[in-house]
Design a protein around this motif. Structure first.
Motif, PDB file in Angstrom:
ATOM      1  N   ALA A 136       0.851  -1.194   0.000  1.00  0.00           N
ATOM      2  CA  ALA A 136       0.000   0.000   0.000  1.00  0.00           C
ATOM      3  C   ALA A 136       0.880   1.235   0.000  1.00  0.00           C
ATOM      4  O   ALA A 136       1.902   1.290   0.676  1.00  0.00           O
ATOM      5  CB  ALA A 136      -0.901   0.005   1.234  1.00  0.00           C
ATOM      6  N   ALA A 137       0.468   2.241  -0.783  1.00  0.00           N
ATOM      7  CA  ALA A 137       1.086   3.572  -0.761  1.00  0.00           C
ATOM      8  C   ALA A 137       2.546   3.581  -1.187  1.00  0.00           C
ATOM      9  O   ALA A 137       3.392   4.156  -0.511  1.00  0.00           O
ATOM     10  CB  ALA A 137       0.940   4.202   0.627  1.00  0.00           C
ATOM     11  N   VAL A 138       2.827   2.967  -2.321  1.00  0.00           N
ATOM     12  CA  VAL A 138       4.153   3.095  -2.945  1.00  0.00           C
ATOM     13  C   VAL A 138       3.999   4.106  -4.083  1.00  0.00           C
ATOM     14  O   VAL A 138       3.303   3.843  -5.057  1.00  0.00           O
ATOM     15  CB  VAL A 138       4.662   1.740  -3.458  1.00  0.00           C
ATOM     16  N   SER A 139       4.644   5.237  -3.948  1.00  0.00           N
ATOM     17  CA  SER A 139       4.423   6.319  -4.913  1.00  0.00           C
ATOM     18  C   SER A 139       4.987   6.015  -6.294  1.00  0.00           C
ATOM     19  O   SER A 139       4.410   6.394  -7.303  1.00  0.00           O
ATOM     20  CB  SER A 139       5.033   7.625  -4.392  1.00  0.00           C
ATOM     21  N   ASP A 140       6.130   5.323  -6.329  1.00  0.00           N
ATOM     22  CA  ASP A 140       6.774   5.024  -7.613  1.00  0.00           C
ATOM     23  C   ASP A 140       7.253   3.575  -7.621  1.00  0.00           C
ATOM     24  O   ASP A 140       8.416   3.291  -7.358  1.00  0.00           O
ATOM     25  CB  ASP A 140       7.946   5.976  -7.842  1.00  0.00           C
ATOM     26  N   PRO A 141       6.347   2.640  -7.926  1.00  0.00           N
ATOM     27  CA  PRO A 141       6.719   1.225  -7.900  1.00  0.00           C
ATOM     28  C   PRO A 141       7.847   0.870  -8.863  1.00  0.00           C
ATOM     29  O   PRO A 141       8.642  -0.035  -8.577  1.00  0.00           O
ATOM     30  CB  PRO A 141       5.419   0.507  -8.301  1.00  0.00           C
ATOM     31  N   VAL A 142       7.941   1.584  -9.979  1.00  0.00           N
ATOM     32  CA  VAL A 142       9.001   1.296 -10.947  1.00  0.00           C
ATOM     33  C   VAL A 142      10.362   1.667 -10.367  1.00  0.00           C
ATOM     34  O   VAL A 142      11.307   0.866 -10.365  1.00  0.00           O
ATOM     35  CB  VAL A 142       8.754   2.033 -12.274  1.00  0.00           C
ATOM     36  N   ALA A 143      10.480   2.895  -9.844  1.00  0.00           N
ATOM     37  CA  ALA A 143      11.738   3.333  -9.245  1.00  0.00           C
ATOM     38  C   ALA A 143      12.105   2.480  -8.037  1.00  0.00           C
ATOM     39  O   ALA A 143      13.290   2.260  -7.761  1.00  0.00           O
ATOM     40  CB  ALA A 143      11.644   4.797  -8.838  1.00  0.00           C
ATOM     41  N   ALA A 144      11.091   1.988  -7.324  1.00  0.00           N
ATOM     42  CA  ALA A 144      11.337   1.155  -6.146  1.00  0.00           C
ATOM     43  C   ALA A 144      11.674  -0.287  -6.517  1.00  0.00           C
ATOM     44  O   ALA A 144      11.935  -1.109  -5.640  1.00  0.00           O
ATOM     45  CB  ALA A 144      10.115   1.175  -5.238  1.00  0.00           C
ATOM     46  N   LYS A 145      11.668  -0.595  -7.816  1.00  0.00           N
ATOM     47  CA  LYS A 145      11.970  -1.942  -8.328  1.00  0.00           C
ATOM     48  C   LYS A 145      11.012  -2.994  -7.774  1.00  0.00           C
ATOM     49  O   LYS A 145      11.407  -4.093  -7.408  1.00  0.00           O
ATOM     50  CB  LYS A 145      13.426  -2.311  -8.020  1.00  0.00           C
ATOM     51  N   GLY A 154       0.199  -4.097  -5.771  1.00  0.00           N
ATOM     52  CA  GLY A 154      -0.216  -3.187  -4.712  1.00  0.00           C
ATOM     53  C   GLY A 154      -0.791  -1.903  -5.251  1.00  0.00           C
ATOM     54  O   GLY A 154      -1.081  -1.770  -6.440  1.00  0.00           O
ATOM     55  N   THR A 155      -0.958  -0.939  -4.356  1.00  0.00           N
ATOM     56  CA  THR A 155      -1.565   0.336  -4.700  1.00  0.00           C
ATOM     57  C   THR A 155      -0.532   1.453  -4.665  1.00  0.00           C
ATOM     58  O   THR A 155       0.334   1.489  -3.793  1.00  0.00           O
ATOM     59  CB  THR A 155      -2.706   0.681  -3.723  1.00  0.00           C
ATOM     60  N   SER A 156      -0.647   2.373  -5.630  1.00  0.00           N
ATOM     61  CA  SER A 156       0.272   3.500  -5.729  1.00  0.00           C
ATOM     62  C   SER A 156      -0.470   4.807  -5.459  1.00  0.00           C
ATOM     63  O   SER A 156      -1.584   5.009  -5.939  1.00  0.00           O
ATOM     64  CB  SER A 156       0.911   3.547  -7.120  1.00  0.00           C
ATOM     65  N   ASP A 157       0.193   5.671  -4.687  1.00  0.00           N
ATOM     66  CA  ASP A 157      -0.381   6.981  -4.382  1.00  0.00           C
ATOM     67  C   ASP A 157       0.423   8.086  -5.073  1.00  0.00           C
ATOM     68  O   ASP A 157       0.682   9.147  -4.490  1.00  0.00           O
ATOM     69  CB  ASP A 157      -0.435   7.222  -2.871  1.00  0.00           C
ATOM     70  N   ALA A 158       0.836   7.814  -6.304  1.00  0.00           N
ATOM     71  CA  ALA A 158       1.659   8.776  -7.050  1.00  0.00           C
ATOM     72  C   ALA A 158       0.989  10.148  -7.085  1.00  0.00           C
ATOM     73  O   ALA A 158      -0.221  10.270  -7.281  1.00  0.00           O
ATOM     74  CB  ALA A 158       1.900   8.269  -8.464  1.00  0.00           C
ATOM     75  N   LEU A 159       1.803  11.184  -6.889  1.00  0.00           N
ATOM     76  CA  LEU A 159       1.307  12.557  -6.834  1.00  0.00           C
ATOM     77  C   LEU A 159       1.213  13.192  -8.214  1.00  0.00           C
ATOM     78  O   LEU A 159       1.996  12.868  -9.101  1.00  0.00           O
ATOM     79  CB  LEU A 159       2.251  13.423  -5.998  1.00  0.00           C
ATOM     80  N   ASN A 160       0.298  14.143  -8.321  1.00  0.00           N
ATOM     81  CA  ASN A 160       0.275  15.046  -9.467  1.00  0.00           C
ATOM     82  C   ASN A 160       0.997  16.313  -9.006  1.00  0.00           C
ATOM     83  O   ASN A 160       0.383  17.307  -8.615  1.00  0.00           O
ATOM     84  CB  ASN A 160      -1.162  15.353  -9.887  1.00  0.00           C
TER      85      ASN A 160
END
Length: 343
Positions: A136-145, A154-160
């Motif tokens: 839950a709440a991983v803003s950048d799953p790609v950068a986090a590998k 999971g769920t991403s809370d990426a910001l605008n």
């Protein structure tokens, strides 16, 4: 003569008893069960879930509590038993590893790690067992590998991020210098800080950076931005800064500096405003995905699920303290007004 007659009667009784026994044996499969007896009910299925927070603070607590409430709702609706435990890594990688290893040893059906470092550690712990990890709440799953792993979603809370800067400009068109307050240890912060720098450059607005990794450092960094005379401060969904918000919001308000952040939990702890994801909704969505992964497997699930933001949250007490008009936000999205709380 009398003896002979008695023997005949005894022989007849034995024959009759044998016939009754034979009839009972033949009809045994049709003998009704005694009244009151019934077949045993099937055992209720149990799903075991480990919820592991990076640390204790308002955002992560909100997500964990929402996930737990949704798991309870799922259990009631589906007629299953869901056992879960909420633990905290206290911001320590070694504690997160212990909690992840314990979850695997306990043979849980799914792990819900909350925040990027917790998700990274949980994915590592589950590498051999392939226990589903639904973060839950991983803003950048790609950068986090955390993409391309068949047992992780999971769920991403990426910001605008540009939108939040547009909020700053709408509230203060004369803004000249923005403070960027974040932690270098937070993977969540890297992408939005880079986006903020690029967007501010495109608008011809200067920025001043301050980083921190402990509460004391956050207090010192906030003081440095006040001394630098910034017009506003931006912090993304940074767990280190979030955990210290209650320690800095008053000094920022006293200086008349609005603090724009990446999550509504910051705002409830005294920051000025945000536009982002509702963390209660995010926690519930994560629980739904975790139950699906635990009961149906990961086939067909996305690498991650990006939740829609668009909710503007404003702290009315902080707005009054800094003398900020925020009426312009009403036309920019759905606005929610809150007051400061330590929860």
């Amino acid at each position: 003569m009398k003896k002979h007659t008695m023997m005949k009667k005894l022989s007849a009784l034995i024959s009759a008893a044998a016939m009754l026994f034979a009839l009972a044996a033949c009809s045994g499969g049709n003998t009704p069960a005694p009244s009151g007896s019934q077949s045993p009910e099937p055992e209720t299925k149990t799903v075991k879930v480990a919820i592991i927070k990076l640390m204790d603070h308002a955002s992560l607590d909100e997500i964990a509590n929402a996930a737990a409430a949704q798991l309870d709702a799922i259990a009631a609706k589906e007629g299953v038993k869901i056992e879960y435990e909420i633990t905290s890594g206290q911001g320590d990688q070694s504690i997160l590893k212990q909690l992840g290893d314990q979850a695997i040893a306990d043979k849980v059906d799914v792990i819900i790690p909350i925040a990027t470092p917790a998700a990274q550690v949980a994915a590592l712990c589950a590498e051999e067992s392939k226990t589903p990890v639904v973060y839950a709440a991983v803003s950048d799953p790609v950068a986090a590998k955390l993409t391309g792993i068949d047992y992780v979603t999971g769920t991403s809370d990426a910001l605008n991020t540009p939108f939040i800067i547009d909020m700053m400009l709408a509230q203060n068109p004369e803004m000249k210098n923005v403070g960027l307050l974040y932690s270098l240890s937070e993977t969540n912060s890297a992408a939005p800080i880079a986006e903020a720098k690029a967007y501010l450059n495109s608008k011809g607005i200067a920025f001043t950076e301050q980083t921190a990794n402990t509460n004391d450092e956050v207090v010192a960094a906030a003081a440095a931005l006040v001394a630098a005379g910034v017009d506003a401060i931006f912090t993304p969904t940074d767990n280190v800064i979030m955990s210290a918000e209650l320690a800095i919001y008053e000094s920022l308000a006293d200086a008349g500096i609005p603090h724009y952040t990446g999550a509504d939990s910051f705002v409830r702890n005294g920051a000025f405003a945000t536009c982002g994801v509702n963390y209660t909704d995010l926690g519930a969505k994560t629980a739904d995905l975790a139950y699906e992964a635990a009961t149906k497997g990961m086939d067909g699930m996305e690498e991650f699920y990006l939740l829609d933001g668009g909710i503007i949250t404003v702290n009315t007490e902080t707005a009054a303290a800094i003398g900020a008009d925020y009426s312009m936000f009403d036309s920019m999205g759905t606005m929610v007004e809150v007051t400061t709380s330590a929860d």
